[in-house]
Each structure stands twice: as structure tokens, then as C-alpha cells.
Design a protein around this motif. Structure first.
Motif, PDB file in Angstrom:
ATOM      1  N   TYR A   1       0.668   5.829   4.881  1.00  0.00           N
ATOM      2  CA  TYR A   1       1.916   5.623   4.140  1.00  0.00           C
ATOM      3  C   TYR A   1       1.928   4.213   3.574  1.00  0.00           C
ATOM      4  O   TYR A   1       1.182   3.324   4.031  1.00  0.00           O
ATOM      5  CB  TYR A   1       3.127   5.823   5.060  1.00  0.00           C
ATOM      6  N   ALA A   2       2.788   4.017   2.564  1.00  0.00           N
ATOM      7  CA  ALA A   2       2.947   2.690   1.967  1.00  0.00           C
ATOM      8  C   ALA A   2       3.815   1.820   2.875  1.00  0.00           C
ATOM      9  O   ALA A   2       4.842   2.273   3.394  1.00  0.00           O
ATOM     10  CB  ALA A   2       3.573   2.802   0.592  1.00  0.00           C
ATOM     11  N   LEU A   3       3.414   0.577   3.059  1.00  0.00           N
ATOM     12  CA  LEU A   3       4.201  -0.385   3.829  1.00  0.00           C
ATOM     13  C   LEU A   3       5.356  -0.908   2.989  1.00  0.00           C
ATOM     14  O   LEU A   3       5.324  -0.834   1.751  1.00  0.00           O
ATOM     15  CB  LEU A   3       3.310  -1.543   4.278  1.00  0.00           C
ATOM     16  N   PRO A   4       6.389  -1.450   3.636  1.00  0.00           N
ATOM     17  CA  PRO A   4       7.547  -1.939   2.880  1.00  0.00           C
ATOM     18  C   PRO A   4       7.206  -3.012   1.850  1.00  0.00           C
ATOM     19  O   PRO A   4       7.892  -3.137   0.841  1.00  0.00           O
ATOM     20  CB  PRO A   4       8.465  -2.499   3.978  1.00  0.00           C
TER      21      PRO A   4
ATOM     22  N   LEU B   1       0.885  15.108  15.238  1.00  0.00           N
ATOM     23  CA  LEU B   1       0.845  14.240  14.066  1.00  0.00           C
ATOM     24  C   LEU B   1       1.119  12.794  14.464  1.00  0.00           C
ATOM     25  O   LEU B   1       2.041  12.508  15.232  1.00  0.00           O
ATOM     26  CB  LEU B   1       1.911  14.697  13.054  1.00  0.00           C
ATOM     27  N   TRP B   2       0.297  11.893  13.905  1.00  0.00           N
ATOM     28  CA  TRP B   2       0.568  10.463  14.011  1.00  0.00           C
ATOM     29  C   TRP B   2       0.501   9.829  12.627  1.00  0.00           C
ATOM     30  O   TRP B   2      -0.326  10.223  11.800  1.00  0.00           O
ATOM     31  CB  TRP B   2      -0.467   9.764  14.894  1.00  0.00           C
TER      32      TRP B   2
ATOM     33  N   ASP C   1       8.848  -2.643  13.427  1.00  0.00           N
ATOM     34  CA  ASP C   1       8.122  -3.761  12.804  1.00  0.00           C
ATOM     35  C   ASP C   1       7.366  -3.309  11.559  1.00  0.00           C
ATOM     36  O   ASP C   1       6.217  -3.717  11.314  1.00  0.00           O
ATOM     37  CB  ASP C   1       7.144  -4.387  13.809  1.00  0.00           C
ATOM     38  N   GLY C   2       8.011  -2.454  10.775  1.00  0.00           N
ATOM     39  CA  GLY C   2       7.431  -1.994   9.524  1.00  0.00           C
ATOM     40  C   GLY C   2       6.415  -0.882   9.642  1.00  0.00           C
ATOM     41  O   GLY C   2       5.877  -0.415   8.629  1.00  0.00           O
ATOM     42  N   LEU C   3       6.129  -0.408  10.863  1.00  0.00           N
ATOM     43  CA  LEU C   3       5.141   0.638  11.086  1.00  0.00           C
ATOM     44  C   LEU C   3       5.827   1.929  11.531  1.00  0.00           C
ATOM     45  O   LEU C   3       6.719   1.903  12.381  1.00  0.00           O
ATOM     46  CB  LEU C   3       4.127   0.204  12.142  1.00  0.00           C
ATOM     47  N   LYS C   4       5.390   3.057  10.968  1.00  0.00           N
ATOM     48  CA  LYS C   4       5.997   4.348  11.286  1.00  0.00           C
ATOM     49  C   LYS C   4       5.362   4.958  12.528  1.00  0.00           C
ATOM     50  O   LYS C   4       4.156   4.859  12.736  1.00  0.00           O
ATOM     51  CB  LYS C   4       5.829   5.316  10.107  1.00  0.00           C
TER      52      LYS C   4
ATOM     53  N   VAL D   1      -4.551   2.361  -4.273  1.00  0.00           N
ATOM     54  CA  VAL D   1      -5.882   1.745  -4.282  1.00  0.00           C
ATOM     55  C   VAL D   1      -6.479   1.745  -2.874  1.00  0.00           C
ATOM     56  O   VAL D   1      -7.677   1.991  -2.681  1.00  0.00           O
ATOM     57  CB  VAL D   1      -5.815   0.315  -4.846  1.00  0.00           C
ATOM     58  N   LYS D   2      -5.655   1.491  -1.877  1.00  0.00           N
ATOM     59  CA  LYS D   2      -6.124   1.408  -0.499  1.00  0.00           C
ATOM     60  C   LYS D   2      -6.319   2.778   0.157  1.00  0.00           C
ATOM     61  O   LYS D   2      -7.029   2.895   1.168  1.00  0.00           O
ATOM     62  CB  LYS D   2      -5.110   0.620   0.350  1.00  0.00           C
ATOM     63  N   PHE D   3      -5.667   3.802  -0.416  1.00  0.00           N
ATOM     64  CA  PHE D   3      -5.560   5.103   0.259  1.00  0.00           C
ATOM     65  C   PHE D   3      -6.893   5.682   0.742  1.00  0.00           C
ATOM     66  O   PHE D   3      -7.011   6.067   1.916  1.00  0.00           O
ATOM     67  CB  PHE D   3      -4.836   6.098  -0.647  1.00  0.00           C
ATOM     68  N   PRO D   4      -7.928   5.786  -0.106  1.00  0.00           N
ATOM     69  CA  PRO D   4      -9.172   6.412   0.395  1.00  0.00           C
ATOM     70  C   PRO D   4      -9.737   5.704   1.621  1.00  0.00           C
ATOM     71  O   PRO D   4     -10.144   6.366   2.588  1.00  0.00           O
ATOM     72  CB  PRO D   4     -10.120   6.303  -0.810  1.00  0.00           C
TER      73      PRO D   4
END
Length: 297
Positions: free
Chosen positions: A169-172, A130-131, A103-106, A181-184
Motif C-alpha cells: 500500500y501507499a504510505l501517507p 492476509l497481512w 505509526d503510518g503502517l497498516k 514505481v516502487k510496487f514491483p
């Protein structure tokens, strides 16, 4: 932490009490940097990879507090063969190579049959898992956070300290710019969720700035967090570690930034490169985690 966990934490730190681990649990990515393989990474055999990891321990990691290895190619042989120095702690990686997307999540998976008890049986001092996490899409009741909660509990029952590694990680449906921009904030919230789930040591990407490192330290609420190198070059990583440590990080766990240009199939060349290229980097990284700011900072 329990008494056993505190003892394990002390085994992976410098004399100044800072976490410092050489990461060598990579499999396919380690093969990929062995550029003298006759037909590329695909031609590097399991035996050649295991030999490279043994040399990495001998000429690099034995000069530091700890080494992170995997049970698929390196263990238990490296322990059984007496390669790890008595003063170097062993961290056993539990995550399998690769990931799956639902569902788009790793999601990552455990190596089959490897448990906290296996870590003990292999002579490990600490476990690492690792997750992948998107805390803006996954909360306390998500599969990933429940897995963290369960493994922390299982490791504690076995007397094994667990390092919780988180990657975002970046979503699709988002661009790399939107993700950047969201990373921090994703790293900050990942730390918060992980600590809420019981994590006792965190391994996290550099969150991007001193301000963000302060926020991660606040979210960790006293839980030590160490910076991972994420494949950046050594000079860049040293700068990141110096900033992170100055703003609350407990140390660093470095892999490719140390050895990615020192691994070859040829063991003679490999020994020379690990000794004269990778080892000086490890010593410089030790200074950085211990708070000795380099001249270029």
C-alpha cells in the motif's frame, strides 16, 4: 512441507497441479456489489450475504478445486448444510474485516476465536491469512513478519496448510505515482520476507510485468505463489494470470473478477448470472492457470 500440507496443497489444485481458488471471504465489499439492495450495501443483512455465498459455492465454486470462505458469515453453515461439493476443498479465511494503522503502517487482525484448530473443526482443508506489508519499512523483526512466523508454526502444529496473502500500500507521505514505481520491488521483497518467515504458499498481487513475475518466482525460492485478482476486470486478470504462470506463478485466487457483477439480493437473478456469466469466467481462468493461452493474449 509436511505430508499433511502436501496433501492439502493437492486439494486446491487443478488436475494439472495448478492452484485455483474462488475467493468469497469478502464481507463489506461483497455487500457493496449487491446493487439491487433497496437501500444500498448497508441494507444487506448477514442472512442475505450468507445466502449469496451459498449460491456462489453452488453455482460457481463447486465447478473448481477450492473455495475460500469466512467464519463470520459463511461458516460453518455452508459446510453443515452440505453446500460444498465433495470434490471442492475449503479454505478458511482468518483475517477480520478492515485494518488498523500504527505509526503510518497498516495491520490486519485475526477474527477473534478463530484458530488453526477451528479451521479443522469447520471442515477446512487450508487456512488463509492476509497481512499488509511494506518491506522497505518492515524487516524480519517487525510485528507483521513475526505474526507470519507465529501463524505458520501454529498451523503446522495443527496439520493445517497456511496460505500467506500479502498486500502492499501507499504510505501517507508518498504519492500514488511514487508508490507505483516502487510496487514491483515491494511485491518481490514481500515474497522474500514471507518465505524467510516460513510461508509455504503465497497469495500475491500481480507484480506488473513478466520481468517482475520472474523476480517474484526467484524470491519465492520454490514456494508456490498464486496471483490475486485485486478487483480488476476479468479480461485484465486473465492476461495477468497468463503472464504470471508463464513466469513461474503456481496459479490464481480470484474473487471479484469472477462474481462482482453476478451477485444480487434476488436469488433467481443471482443463480442465472452466476451460471451464465461467472461460471464461464471460472472455466476460462482454469485454462489460464493450466497454461492454455487465450486467443487475445
Amino acid at each position: 512441507m509436511t505430508t499433511l500440507e502436501r496433501r492439502a496443497l493437492s486439494r486446491i489444485t487443478t488436475d494439472q497441479g495448478r492452484v485455483l481458488i474462488v475467493a468469497a471471504d469478502q464481507r463489506n465489499s461483497m455487500k457493496a456489489v449487491m446493487k439491487d439492495a433497496p437501500d444500498g450495501a448497508a441494507s444487506v443483512t448477514t442472512e442475505q450475504l450468507a445466502a449469496a455465498k451459498a449460491d456462489l459455492v453452488t453455482y460457481l465454486a463447486n465447478n473448481g478445486p477450492a473455495i475460500l470462505l469466512d467464519p463470520e458469515t459463511a461458516l460453518p453453515a455452508i459446510v453443515d448444510d452440505g453446500v460444498i461439493a465433495p470434490g471442492t476443498a475449503l479454505v478458511v479465511g482468518l483475517d477480520a474485516s478492515g485494518s488498523e494503522t500504527v505509526d503510518g503502517l497498516k495491520h490486519t487482525c485475526r477474527i477473534p476465536g478463530v484458530t488453526p484448530r477451528t479451521v479443522r473443526e469447520m471442515g477446512g482443508d487450508v487456512a488463509k491469512m492476509l497481512w499488509y506489508l511494506r518491506p522497505d519499512r518492515q524487516g524480519a523483526d517487525s510485528r507483521t513478519v513475526q505474526e507470519i512466523r507465529d501463524l505458520v508454526r501454529d498451523c503446522e502444529a495443527e496439520g493445517v496448510l497456511l496460505i500467506v496473502e500479502i498486500l502492499t500500500y501507499a504510505l501517507p507521505d508518498e504519492t500514488e505515482e511514487e508508490y507505483a514505481v516502487k510496487f514491483p520491488e515491494l511485491i518481490v521483497e514481500s515474497a522474500r520476507l514471507s518465505v524467510d518467515a516460513g510461508a509455504k504458499v503465497l497469495k500475491l498481487p500481480y507484480p506488473g510485468s513478466a520481468e517482475a513475475a520472474d523476480a517474484v518466482t526467484g524470491a519465492a525460492r520454490g514456494v508456490p505463489w498464486a496471483v490475486l485478482s485485486a478487483g480488476v476486470d476479468h479480461a485484465t486478470f486473465i492476461g495477468q494470470v497468463e503472464i504470471a504462470v508463464a513466469h513461474g506463478a503456481a496459479g490464481a485466487m480470484a474473487g471479484r473478477s469472477l462474481w462482482k457483477d453476478s451477485l444480487t439480493v434476488d436469488p433467481v437473478v443471482r443463480e442465472d448470472l452466476l451460471t451464465h456469466r461467472a461460471l464461464p469466467r471460472l472455466l476460462e481462468l482454469a485454462d489460464a492457470v493450466n497454461g492454455k493461452v487465450s486467443a487475445h493474449a
